[in-house]
Design a protein around this motif. Structure first.
Motif, PDB file in Angstrom:
ATOM      1  N   ASN A 144      -5.380  -4.571  -5.808  1.00  0.00           N
ATOM      2  CA  ASN A 144      -4.295  -4.502  -4.250  1.00  0.00           C
ATOM      3  C   ASN A 144      -4.584  -3.776  -2.941  1.00  0.00           C
ATOM      4  O   ASN A 144      -3.558  -3.597  -2.280  1.00  0.00           O
ATOM      5  CB  ASN A 144      -2.785  -4.055  -4.981  1.00  0.00           C
ATOM      6  CG  ASN A 144      -2.363  -5.744  -5.404  1.00  0.00           C
ATOM      7  OD1 ASN A 144      -3.110  -6.360  -6.411  1.00  0.00           O
ATOM      8  ND2 ASN A 144      -0.904  -5.520  -6.055  1.00  0.00           N
ATOM      9  N   LEU A 145      -6.072  -3.722  -3.505  1.00  0.00           N
ATOM     10  CA  LEU A 145      -6.106  -3.308  -1.605  1.00  0.00           C
ATOM     11  C   LEU A 145      -6.261  -4.136  -0.287  1.00  0.00           C
ATOM     12  O   LEU A 145      -6.263  -5.304  -1.479  1.00  0.00           O
ATOM     13  CB  LEU A 145      -7.162  -2.445  -1.526  1.00  0.00           C
ATOM     14  CG  LEU A 145      -7.395  -1.265  -3.137  1.00  0.00           C
ATOM     15  CD1 LEU A 145      -9.299  -1.003  -2.674  1.00  0.00           C
ATOM     16  CD2 LEU A 145      -7.195  -0.044  -2.515  1.00  0.00           C
ATOM     17  N   PHE A 146      -6.025  -3.087   0.638  1.00  0.00           N
ATOM     18  CA  PHE A 146      -5.658  -5.115   1.418  1.00  0.00           C
ATOM     19  C   PHE A 146      -6.946  -5.305   2.058  1.00  0.00           C
ATOM     20  O   PHE A 146      -7.404  -4.457   2.683  1.00  0.00           O
ATOM     21  CB  PHE A 146      -4.812  -3.838   2.556  1.00  0.00           C
ATOM     22  CG  PHE A 146      -3.422  -4.118   2.528  1.00  0.00           C
ATOM     23  CD1 PHE A 146      -2.555  -4.599   1.541  1.00  0.00           C
ATOM     24  CD2 PHE A 146      -3.308  -2.957   2.814  1.00  0.00           C
ATOM     25  CE1 PHE A 146      -1.493  -4.054   1.336  1.00  0.00           C
ATOM     26  CE2 PHE A 146      -1.890  -1.981   2.162  1.00  0.00           C
ATOM     27  CZ  PHE A 146      -0.936  -3.153   1.655  1.00  0.00           C
ATOM     28  N   PRO A 147      -7.347  -6.214   1.982  1.00  0.00           N
ATOM     29  CA  PRO A 147      -9.351  -6.506   2.352  1.00  0.00           C
ATOM     30  C   PRO A 147      -9.525  -6.710   3.939  1.00  0.00           C
ATOM     31  O   PRO A 147     -10.924  -6.603   4.153  1.00  0.00           O
ATOM     32  CB  PRO A 147      -9.343  -7.850   1.582  1.00  0.00           C
ATOM     33  CG  PRO A 147      -8.053  -9.020   1.692  1.00  0.00           C
ATOM     34  CD  PRO A 147      -7.089  -7.299   1.682  1.00  0.00           C
ATOM     35  N   HIS A 148      -8.560  -7.437   4.763  1.00  0.00           N
ATOM     36  CA  HIS A 148      -8.667  -6.531   5.585  1.00  0.00           C
ATOM     37  C   HIS A 148      -8.568  -5.587   6.731  1.00  0.00           C
ATOM     38  O   HIS A 148      -8.864  -5.594   7.647  1.00  0.00           O
ATOM     39  CB  HIS A 148      -7.467  -7.883   6.366  1.00  0.00           C
ATOM     40  CG  HIS A 148      -6.407  -7.487   6.832  1.00  0.00           C
ATOM     41  ND1 HIS A 148      -6.134  -6.962   5.352  1.00  0.00           N
ATOM     42  CD2 HIS A 148      -5.550  -7.039   7.584  1.00  0.00           C
ATOM     43  CE1 HIS A 148      -4.371  -7.194   6.235  1.00  0.00           C
ATOM     44  NE2 HIS A 148      -4.320  -6.586   7.210  1.00  0.00           N
ATOM     45  N   LEU A 149      -8.574  -4.504   5.683  1.00  0.00           N
ATOM     46  CA  LEU A 149      -8.477  -3.345   6.286  1.00  0.00           C
ATOM     47  C   LEU A 149      -9.351  -2.128   6.476  1.00  0.00           C
ATOM     48  O   LEU A 149     -10.211  -2.710   4.782  1.00  0.00           O
ATOM     49  CB  LEU A 149      -7.118  -2.283   6.138  1.00  0.00           C
ATOM     50  CG  LEU A 149      -5.891  -3.509   6.734  1.00  0.00           C
ATOM     51  CD1 LEU A 149      -4.884  -2.372   6.601  1.00  0.00           C
ATOM     52  CD2 LEU A 149      -6.139  -2.727   8.602  1.00  0.00           C
ATOM     53  N   THR A 150     -10.348  -1.224   6.303  1.00  0.00           N
ATOM     54  CA  THR A 150     -11.101  -0.671   5.930  1.00  0.00           C
ATOM     55  C   THR A 150     -10.656   0.796   4.995  1.00  0.00           C
ATOM     56  O   THR A 150      -9.420   0.565   4.629  1.00  0.00           O
ATOM     57  CB  THR A 150     -12.075   0.195   7.151  1.00  0.00           C
ATOM     58  OG1 THR A 150     -11.098   1.616   7.990  1.00  0.00           O
ATOM     59  CG2 THR A 150     -12.943  -0.455   8.783  1.00  0.00           C
ATOM     60  N   ILE A 151     -11.770   0.920   3.952  1.00  0.00           N
ATOM     61  CA  ILE A 151     -10.505   1.650   2.751  1.00  0.00           C
ATOM     62  C   ILE A 151      -9.984   3.006   3.985  1.00  0.00           C
ATOM     63  O   ILE A 151      -9.007   3.355   3.234  1.00  0.00           O
ATOM     64  CB  ILE A 151     -12.593   2.615   2.113  1.00  0.00           C
ATOM     65  CG1 ILE A 151     -13.056   1.376   1.787  1.00  0.00           C
ATOM     66  CG2 ILE A 151     -11.849   3.804   1.415  1.00  0.00           C
ATOM     67  CD1 ILE A 151     -12.102   0.759   1.427  1.00  0.00           C
ATOM     68  N   LEU A 152     -10.541   3.355   5.300  1.00  0.00           N
ATOM     69  CA  LEU A 152      -9.323   4.706   5.709  1.00  0.00           C
ATOM     70  C   LEU A 152      -8.678   4.357   6.011  1.00  0.00           C
ATOM     71  O   LEU A 152      -7.086   4.860   5.818  1.00  0.00           O
ATOM     72  CB  LEU A 152     -10.507   5.184   6.840  1.00  0.00           C
ATOM     73  CG  LEU A 152      -9.394   6.607   7.480  1.00  0.00           C
ATOM     74  CD1 LEU A 152      -9.580   7.265   6.393  1.00  0.00           C
ATOM     75  CD2 LEU A 152     -10.348   7.197   8.827  1.00  0.00           C
ATOM     76  N   GLU A 153      -8.611   3.177   6.680  1.00  0.00           N
ATOM     77  CA  GLU A 153      -6.997   2.337   7.095  1.00  0.00           C
ATOM     78  C   GLU A 153      -6.293   1.870   5.994  1.00  0.00           C
ATOM     79  O   GLU A 153      -5.239   1.567   6.601  1.00  0.00           O
ATOM     80  CB  GLU A 153      -7.354   0.553   8.358  1.00  0.00           C
ATOM     81  CG  GLU A 153      -7.899   1.121   9.569  1.00  0.00           C
ATOM     82  CD  GLU A 153      -8.975  -0.084   9.966  1.00  0.00           C
ATOM     83  OE1 GLU A 153      -8.822  -0.104  11.098  1.00  0.00           O
ATOM     84  OE2 GLU A 153      -8.897  -1.546   9.108  1.00  0.00           O
ATOM     85  N   ASN A 154      -6.337   1.604   4.746  1.00  0.00           N
ATOM     86  CA  ASN A 154      -5.781   0.847   3.538  1.00  0.00           C
ATOM     87  C   ASN A 154      -5.359   2.804   3.468  1.00  0.00           C
ATOM     88  O   ASN A 154      -4.245   2.651   3.220  1.00  0.00           O
ATOM     89  CB  ASN A 154      -6.874   0.734   2.361  1.00  0.00           C
ATOM     90  CG  ASN A 154      -7.134  -0.657   2.775  1.00  0.00           C
ATOM     91  OD1 ASN A 154      -5.740  -0.859   1.856  1.00  0.00           O
ATOM     92  ND2 ASN A 154      -7.719  -1.012   2.652  1.00  0.00           N
ATOM     93  N   CYS A 155      -5.848   3.511   3.340  1.00  0.00           N
ATOM     94  CA  CYS A 155      -5.369   5.088   2.883  1.00  0.00           C
ATOM     95  C   CYS A 155      -4.072   5.559   3.988  1.00  0.00           C
ATOM     96  O   CYS A 155      -3.034   6.529   3.724  1.00  0.00           O
ATOM     97  CB  CYS A 155      -6.030   6.017   3.092  1.00  0.00           C
ATOM     98  SG  CYS A 155      -7.351   5.762   1.041  1.00  0.00           S
ATOM     99  N   THR A 156      -5.058   5.502   5.241  1.00  0.00           N
ATOM    100  CA  THR A 156      -3.925   5.906   6.574  1.00  0.00           C
ATOM    101  C   THR A 156      -2.337   4.744   7.206  1.00  0.00           C
ATOM    102  O   THR A 156      -1.590   5.275   7.423  1.00  0.00           O
ATOM    103  CB  THR A 156      -4.270   6.194   7.543  1.00  0.00           C
ATOM    104  OG1 THR A 156      -5.169   4.852   8.523  1.00  0.00           O
ATOM    105  CG2 THR A 156      -5.683   7.686   7.208  1.00  0.00           C
ATOM    106  N   LEU A 157      -2.356   3.318   6.714  1.00  0.00           N
ATOM    107  CA  LEU A 157      -1.239   2.807   7.303  1.00  0.00           C
ATOM    108  C   LEU A 157       0.197   2.917   6.921  1.00  0.00           C
ATOM    109  O   LEU A 157       0.770   3.638   7.293  1.00  0.00           O
ATOM    110  CB  LEU A 157      -1.622   1.349   6.687  1.00  0.00           C
ATOM    111  CG  LEU A 157      -0.398   0.663   7.109  1.00  0.00           C
ATOM    112  CD1 LEU A 157      -0.824   0.358   8.067  1.00  0.00           C
ATOM    113  CD2 LEU A 157      -0.952  -0.840   5.766  1.00  0.00           C
TER     114      LEU A 157
END
Lengths: 379, 249
Positions: free
Chosen positions: B93-106
């Protein structure tokens, strides 16, 4: 065996769909694809003949045999007899009427104002299409552009002569109805779509369902009639809401109901895990919706969204039945001038080209956008 | 583990899906820094139970306390709990429209209100910990399943939770990627975090769990230290289950 089959299927599948190796040049391509067997050769030749006849016939009518100007009598009446005898198009009608068709009954001397409005709209579309501008400031650009449109059309400030909106007409009306329509309908549609999926607010959900079903259940024409004929009956005497505004609101409400269903389709297509992940991280409803749900859901529905946009761009021409003079109506008005009555083909061809220019630009752009957005995150 | 506080308390929790009784009087107390592995056949209610702990599923009877706060309809209490409970899903369930870093910082930026630069620094440190800092600018779709699940673990850790829930974190992975995810989880276990993990990885359970809970048909059938559960099963249901999963290994 198993592993061999696996490698076979993964390596050969993509190439199978393209039998002719690329890079052979157009002649080789034509030989394999158009003249591969005698049947396909016959079909290709027949089709080529039909296309050539159509293109040549149109060129003959539109260019070779066309009449570009006609003489005018001393009283300024066009002498269209030349056109009656010519066997080509009579483009003189466009030359004579283009200001009327494009800008309607807007005061002739002030028609530079709607001309600028059209340019502002085109610039606004272009700017909105460029990804570099996709930031918060874009909303300000929209507000500024739409305000400028209002000021230019209405006048009354900055020394501009006031022009009441029953004198507006032509392309600006079409662009105003379509642009304001979509600009207001889209956010409304997103809210309605979200409301319709709400599980915690049953009253909001019911309201959204009723709204969508009610609006979708009637034709746009009847909504426009309601707005222009029936609505004033319910208003207290003396209160008169502008006809253009009423039509605009009718279009917004109508478009929003359709767009809401498109957006809802996108919301439903999102895997449940996305919501769950956002919930588990403690994001609030609006954070989850604006950062996770909508960016993905809207991306999924770009093709049907643009399809609906294109539909509504053309549907604005229905305002003709409530007496607003959009682009198409102005074409009809131009043709009511006695000397030009028999040249409807020329006028409609030009109107068609204007509609095609806007709609084709939209569909091309949506295709490019889709590819661009998908390229960055192929699964 | 003396004078440890209770991190999670389930008290006679019941849940129904329509007529189906999926959780029957489930009572379980997990202490701070305790690591619990939940196992059981599919449909035993183990995922439902773990998803009740952060209220992705709601229970209909009984009480659940997390960190001393009871889970009710009160959304403010729920927000507080979700901030402190990280979750890793079977399907990443990672967010596919965000980068890995954005997934982690959101979530750190918007929920914990950490400044962006600091959140990115934090995210990079956790990405290093799960050994994929070089993927930070990529999108989830460009990573392998094992890498995605490690990102999901890092994403949950970025919220600096007190409790981590793992819902079958290796079930959707190809066999060769299971180890890299388990290694990450073993490393995490060493840091002394409260962990509840639904998994069939018995090697992992033996190595890190303080306690193994065996569920079947919506109820907790047996629970105890890994050695006791695996070597001295008391009930026929657990014996049957162990014989089934061990045959597969």
């Amino acid at each position: 065996m198993g592993s061999l089959r696996d490698t076979m299927s993964t390596t050969t599948a993509p190439t199978l769909s393209r039998p002719s190796p690329p890079g052979l040049g157009p002649i080789a391509w034509a030989r394999t694809n158009l003249f591969g067997s005698w049947v396909s050769t016959a079909v290709s030749l027949a089709l080529l003949y039909i296309v050539a006849r159509a293109v040549l016939g149109f060129a003959e009518w539109a260019l070779v045999g066309a009449v570009w100007t006609v003489p005018y009598s001393a009283t300024g009446i066009a002498q269209t007899a030349v056109c009656q005898t010519a066997h080509g198009a009579c483009w003189a009608v466009i030359h004579d009427k283009y200001r009327l068709i494009l800008f309607g009954r807007y005061p002739f001397a002030e028609q530079w104002r709607p001309a600028i409005v059209v340019l502002i709209f085109i610039a606004l579309y272009t700017v909105s299409a460029i990804r570099w501008f996709w930031r918060k400031e874009l909303a300000l650009i929209w507000v500024a552009a739409l305000t400028a449109v209002g000021v230019l059309m209405w006048g009354g400030v900055f020394g501009l002569k006031p022009v009441p909106n029953d004198e507006w007409g032509g392309l600006p009306i079409t662009l105003i109805l379509a642009t304001f329509g979509i600009a207001f309908a889209f956010p409304l549609a997103v809210l309605v779509a979200l409301g319709r999926r709400s599980t915690e607010l049953p009253a909001v959900k019911t309201l959204c369902v009723v709204y969508v079903e009610l609006i979708r259940g009637v034709p746009l024409i009847s909504v426009l009639f309601m707005a222009s004929v029936m609505f004033p009956l319910f208003m207290p005497a003396g209160v008169n809401i502008d006809k253009l505004l009423r039509a605009q609101i009718a279009i917004i409400l109508f478009a929003a109901a359709y767009l809401a269903e498109v957006v809802r389709g996108g919301l439903q297509a999102l895997p449940k895990g996305q919501t769950e992940a956002a919930d588990a991280m403690g994001l609030s409803y609006w954070q989850k919706t604006s950062f996770i749900i909508l960016p993905q859901a809207l991306r999924l529905v770009i093709p049907p969204l643009v399809n609906t946009f294109i539909g509504f761009f053309k549907d604005t021409s229905l305002v003709l039945i409530i007496g607003l003079f959009d682009l198409l109506t102005m074409g009809k008005v131009a043709l009511s001038d006695p000397p030009w009555q028999s040249f409807s083909t020329e006028v409609y061809v030009v109107l068609g080209l204007i509609y095609i220019a806007f709609c084709y630009a939209m569909s091309r752009y949506s295709r490019g956008l889709e590819q661009e957005l998908n390229a960055s995150q192929r699964r | 583990m003396s004078e440890a506080k209770d991190a999670i308390v389930l008290d006679k929790v019941n849940k129904w899906y329509g007529a189906m009784h999926v959780l029957r009087d489930v009572s379980l107390t997990i202490q701070e820094k305790e690591r619990v592995v939940v196992c059981g056949p599919s449909g035993s209610g183990k995922s439902t139970m773990i998803r009740c702990i952060n209220r992705l599923e709601t229970h209909q009877a009984g009480h659940i306390f997390v960190d001393g706060i009871e889970l009710t309809d009160d959304t403010r209490a729920l927000d507080a709990i979700r901030r402190d409970v990280g979750m890793v899903f079977q399907s990443f369930n990672l967010f596919p429209h965000l980068t890995i870093l954005e997934n982690c910082t959101l979530a750190p930026i918007w929920v914990r209100k950490i400044p962006k630069a600091q959140a990115e620094e934090l995210a990079m440190s956790f990405l290093e910990r799960v050994k994929i800092p070089e993927q930070a600018k990529k999108y989830p779709g460009q990573l392998s399943g094992g890498q995605q699940q490690r990102v999901a673990i890092a994403r949950a850790l970025c919220m600096q939770p007190k409790i981590m829930l793992f819902d079958e974190p290796t079930s959707a992975l190809d066999p060769e990627m299971i180890k890299e995810v388990l290694d990450t989880m073993i490393e995490l276990a060493g840091s002394g975090m409260t962990m509840v993990c639904v998994t069939h990885e018995m090697g992992f359970a033996r190595q890190v769990a303080h306690r193994v809970v065996f569920m079947d048909r919506g109820e907790i059938v047996e629970s105890g230290p890994p050695a006791q559960i695996f070597e001295d099963p008391q009930t026929d249901r657990l014996k049957l289950f162990l014989s089934q999963i061990l045959r597969g290994h």
